[in-house]
Scaffold this motif. Structure first.
Motif, PDB file in Angstrom:
ATOM      1  N   LEU A  36     183.967  12.045 -31.595  1.00  0.00           N
ATOM      2  CA  LEU A  36     183.439  12.555 -30.338  1.00  0.00           C
ATOM      3  C   LEU A  36     184.541  13.033 -29.430  1.00  0.00           C
ATOM      4  O   LEU A  36     185.662  12.576 -29.488  1.00  0.00           O
ATOM      5  N   GLN A  37     184.206  13.952 -28.543  1.00  0.00           N
ATOM      6  CA  GLN A  37     185.123  14.527 -27.574  1.00  0.00           C
ATOM      7  C   GLN A  37     185.267  13.638 -26.355  1.00  0.00           C
ATOM      8  O   GLN A  37     184.379  12.912 -26.007  1.00  0.00           O
ATOM      9  N   TYR A  41     190.124  15.091 -43.939  1.00  0.00           N
ATOM     10  CA  TYR A  41     189.720  16.300 -43.220  1.00  0.00           C
ATOM     11  C   TYR A  41     188.875  15.951 -42.002  1.00  0.00           C
ATOM     12  O   TYR A  41     188.411  14.825 -41.835  1.00  0.00           O
ATOM     13  N   GLN A  42     188.639  16.960 -41.168  1.00  0.00           N
ATOM     14  CA  GLN A  42     187.771  16.789 -40.017  1.00  0.00           C
ATOM     15  C   GLN A  42     186.868  18.002 -39.843  1.00  0.00           C
ATOM     16  O   GLN A  42     187.167  19.107 -40.320  1.00  0.00           O
ATOM     17  N   ASN A  43     185.770  17.776 -39.143  1.00  0.00           N
ATOM     18  CA  ASN A  43     184.796  18.823 -38.864  1.00  0.00           C
ATOM     19  C   ASN A  43     184.979  19.323 -37.436  1.00  0.00           C
ATOM     20  O   ASN A  43     185.687  18.726 -36.627  1.00  0.00           O
ATOM     21  N   LEU A  44     184.290  20.414 -37.125  1.00  0.00           N
ATOM     22  CA  LEU A  44     184.287  20.892 -35.754  1.00  0.00           C
ATOM     23  C   LEU A  44     183.655  19.863 -34.836  1.00  0.00           C
ATOM     24  O   LEU A  44     184.109  19.633 -33.714  1.00  0.00           O
ATOM     25  N   THR A  45     182.582  19.230 -35.307  1.00  0.00           N
ATOM     26  CA  THR A  45     181.899  18.197 -34.532  1.00  0.00           C
ATOM     27  C   THR A  45     181.559  17.033 -35.437  1.00  0.00           C
ATOM     28  O   THR A  45     181.621  17.139 -36.662  1.00  0.00           O
ATOM     29  N   SER A  46     181.154  15.938 -34.826  1.00  0.00           N
ATOM     30  CA  SER A  46     180.599  14.816 -35.571  1.00  0.00           C
ATOM     31  C   SER A  46     179.735  13.988 -34.641  1.00  0.00           C
ATOM     32  O   SER A  46     179.599  14.304 -33.469  1.00  0.00           O
ATOM     33  N   GLN A  47     179.145  12.915 -35.195  1.00  0.00           N
ATOM     34  CA  GLN A  47     178.123  12.200 -34.448  1.00  0.00           C
ATOM     35  C   GLN A  47     178.533  10.774 -34.111  1.00  0.00           C
ATOM     36  O   GLN A  47     179.283  10.139 -34.842  1.00  0.00           O
ATOM     37  N   ALA A  48     177.976  10.287 -33.015  1.00  0.00           N
ATOM     38  CA  ALA A  48     178.060   8.866 -32.707  1.00  0.00           C
ATOM     39  C   ALA A  48     177.054   8.127 -33.580  1.00  0.00           C
ATOM     40  O   ALA A  48     176.075   8.699 -34.039  1.00  0.00           O
ATOM     41  N   LEU A  49     177.306   6.838 -33.783  1.00  0.00           N
ATOM     42  CA  LEU A  49     176.448   6.046 -34.657  1.00  0.00           C
ATOM     43  C   LEU A  49     175.377   5.268 -33.903  1.00  0.00           C
ATOM     44  O   LEU A  49     174.641   4.489 -34.511  1.00  0.00           O
ATOM     45  N   ASP A  50     175.275   5.473 -32.615  1.00  0.00           N
ATOM     46  CA  ASP A  50     174.211   4.817 -31.857  1.00  0.00           C
ATOM     47  C   ASP A  50     173.281   5.829 -31.201  1.00  0.00           C
ATOM     48  O   ASP A  50     172.575   5.515 -30.250  1.00  0.00           O
ATOM     49  N   LEU A  62     187.233  18.615 -33.853  1.00  0.00           N
ATOM     50  CA  LEU A  62     188.241  19.672 -33.822  1.00  0.00           C
ATOM     51  C   LEU A  62     187.941  20.648 -32.683  1.00  0.00           C
ATOM     52  O   LEU A  62     188.844  21.268 -32.121  1.00  0.00           O
ATOM     53  N   ALA A  63     186.669  20.780 -32.355  1.00  0.00           N
ATOM     54  CA  ALA A  63     186.274  21.625 -31.224  1.00  0.00           C
ATOM     55  C   ALA A  63     186.138  20.765 -29.977  1.00  0.00           C
ATOM     56  O   ALA A  63     185.641  19.647 -30.048  1.00  0.00           O
ATOM     57  N   GLU A  64     186.579  21.295 -28.840  1.00  0.00           N
ATOM     58  CA  GLU A  64     186.471  20.544 -27.589  1.00  0.00           C
ATOM     59  C   GLU A  64     185.225  20.909 -26.799  1.00  0.00           C
ATOM     60  O   GLU A  64     184.816  20.168 -25.909  1.00  0.00           O
TER      61      GLU A  64
END
Length: 631
Positions: free
Chosen positions: A9-10, A104-113, A122-124
């Motif tokens: 997360l950002q 590796y990393q993605n542009l975005t990802s998710q929280a687990l809650d 990777l994207a802000e």
């Protein structure tokens, strides 16, 4: 939406943008002023459901331990082998090594809650118009590859083009993304083939970014690298781990990157705590289990209910040095079943397929092989009650199905779907009689105790299995089919051969699993859409070509609200079930793990993280000292 996402997360870097940041929370909230403004409104998160939990300036996830110590190593088991580190051609030309994705990393990802909420990695920041006809991601200026070079828009474009060209799965997944281009110093724009697909901005954010400069360079031998080919050269990543060492097909060791560019981000606090993550590969579950019991491995996922109940009676369990624990699965649903290959004429008649369902004695299998722990799948969304078709269709679901009445089985409207119940001799005989009736109705006959097809040929099927676990289930099923006169051959192959045969649809009957997220979307086309039926590497394993299913998939993808999405999912579920494309097997609703008690995790674990291992766990020196040194 696919469920295979990392949870990052950002954070603070967006504080400077706070005056212009918005959020998109759920289907009903829009960024209406974005289209009217001269400059895009930069969002810090995207969501398909309710409110976004974490603001742009959050400090850490609620479910982590911010004081988790760094250090130690964890040893995990993988059943199978590997001959490839190139994730672009994973599942195409070789067996990918488990763990490679962590580099590796993605542009975005998710929280687990949270459900279906994507934050920048990777994207802000991200921006899109109301009609979601395109999306723009702004890369973080501080994002770096492990060689120190910045992550650039060129890397994103290169990765997108490579995945679309060389990965059948991603070619389908990103089929409606027609262009990826740089539109600013750190801005990348994805343009879609039409408006209204609410999920496309989010799934483009799932893109795993590859280093263009590395792939276009040469290896230690001076040979030019090829992103379309398998490789065992250690690749360059951008994540919190990198590959330290490996033995081809046998082991892989990841080490934490001390100068990882994102180590101070809010999403990194309390995570990525192990100095080393080791994967040991075994061809056999039994050998892997014995390695765990001998303390050669720290952590094991146990797939077999019977082994869970009988194989862990050893001193370390009795004296609590080994902990056995079940973790609930609340983040996904699934269908697991014996899938028919409809590309073969034998399986075209739905009555033939339905007869196979009557022959499957789940209840006795569950009692003998699984200590009664499972329930039978009764839905393609088993485990997600909101999406499962139950009873008879009503309300919005019925309205949708009425438009397809002439294209779906009539039972859809008149009978709640229910799998046959076996489990005792009387039920077994009754169900086998019904199976025989269906086969005769479909033109099959019995001669000399052999089932003969309408063309006068004996019926023979091969059940393809990837491992001993699935082999046990197939062996239990085999005598029931033979009582119908079917000649059954069982073929168990290694993971690479199984993967290649599945990619080319070289099977009669085999066990498949479709995992479903809480927010189904574009992946349904790859699962069940007509265009995927004959595309090598798709996950439409049965070869479903059903106009009604195609319509229902579009209703899911283009739903304007959650209620519409739910209704369309239920309708599709019902149509798939009544076409008997699979013989449903079983589900448990939890995962079984055993571990040597050297580790700790935050309490409580996040709702959608299952075990949260290994990202949320850490090496606990006090616990490790109590149980002694590793063997």
């Amino acid at each position: 939406m696919t469920i295979s996402r990392r949870h990052l997360l950002q954070s603070g870097a967006l504080a400077a943008l706070a005056p212009t940041l918005g959020t998109v929370a759920g289907f009903s909230t829009t960024s209406a002023h974005a289209q009217a403004a001269a400059e895009p409104v930069w969002l810090h998160a995207l969501s398909l459901f309710g409110d976004i939990k974490y603001p742009a300036d959050f400090k850490r996830f609620d479910y982590v331990n911010p004081d988790a110590p760094k250090g130690g190593a964890v040893r995990q088991i993988e059943v199978g082998t590997f001959d490839n580190f190139n994730i672009v051609v994973a599942g195409v030309k070789g067996s990918i090594a488990e763990g490679v994705g962590l580099i590796y990393q993605n542009l975005t990802s998710q929280a687990l809650d949270e459900v279906a909420t994507a934050y920048g990695l990777l994207a802000e920041a991200v921006s899109h118009p109301d009609d979601r006809s395109f999306v723009i991601y702004r890369l973080r200026g501080e994002a770096r590859w492990h060689d120190g070079k910045p992550v650039t828009p060129d890397d994103v474009i290169f990765s997108f083009d490579a995945l679309k060209k060389y990965s059948p799965m991603y070619s389908a997944y990103y089929r409606h993304v027609v262009k990826c281009e740089q539109v600013g110093e750190r801005d990348v724009k994805f343009t879609f083939d039409g408006p209204g697909n609410r999920e496309l901005p989010m799934i483009t954010g799932e893109l795993t970014v590859q280093p263009k400069h590395w792939w276009e360079g040469t290896d230690a031998k001076g040979q030019k690298r090829d992103i379309s080919a398998t490789t065992l050269e250690i690749p360059l990543g951008s994540g919190p781990y990198r590959i330290k060492e490996f033995v081809a097909g046998r082991s892989l060791v990841l080490e934490r990157v001390p100068d990882y560019w994102g180590k101070d981000l809010a999403q990194s606090v309390g995570q990525n705590n192990f100095d080393e993550i080791r994967y040991e590969f075994f061809r056999d579950d039994t050998v892997a289990r014995e390695a765990f019991k001998a303390d050669q491995i720290d952590w094991i996922m146990e797939r077999s209910a019977k082994e869970w109940a009988t194989a862990y009676d050893f001193p370390a369990v009795r004296d609590k040095r080994v902990i056995m624990e079940k973790f609930p699965v609340q983040s996904s649903g699934r269908m697991q079943g014996f899938a028919f290959n409809l590309r073969k004429p034998l399986f075209q008649d739905v009555r033939f397929r339905r007869a196979f369902n009557f022959a499957y004695d789940f209840e006795e299998m569950n009692r003998q092989l699984s200590t009664g722990e499972y329930h039978r799948d009764s839905s393609y969304f088993d485990g997600i009650p909101d999406l499962m078709a139950t009873g008879l269709p009503q309300g919005q679901e019925l309205e949708i199905l009425e438009t397809l009445r002439d294209k779906v089985p009539p039972e859809v409207f008149t009978m709640p779907y229910q799998d046959p119940v076996n489990g005792n001799p009387e039920n077994v005989r009754t169900n086998l009689r019904e199976a025989t009736r269906l086969l005769k109705e479909a033109g099959f006959d019995i001669k000399d105790r052999k089932l003969i097809d309408p063309k006068g040929q004996p019926v023979s099927v091969e059940i393809l299995s990837p491992d001993q676990g699935m082999e046990r289930i197939a062996l239990f099923y085999k005598p029931s089919l033979e009582r119908l006169g079917v000649t059954v051959n069982l073929r168990t192959v290694d993971s690479v051969q199984f993967e290649n045969r599945m990619r080319s649809f070289d099977f009669d009957l085999t066990t498949v699993v479709w995992a479903q997220s809480l927010s189904p979307g574009n992946e349904q086309r790859d699962f069940f859409g007509s265009q995927a039926a004959d595309r090598p590497g798709s996950r439409n394993y049965p070869g479903i070509k059903d106009p009604a299913v195609d319509v229902l998939i579009d209703r899911i993808i283009f739903a304007k609200d959650r209620a519409g999405q739910v209704a369309a999912c239920k309708a599709m579920d019902r149509v798939l079930l009544w076409n008997f494309y699979v013989v449903p097997q079983f589900n448990a609703g939890f995962m079984r793990y055993a571990r040597w008690d050297r580790f700790s995790h935050p309490e409580p674990l996040p709702k959608y993280g299952i075990s949260g291992f290994p990202n949320l766990w850490w090496w606990d020196a006090d616990k490790a000292a109590k149980i002694g040194k590793r063997s």
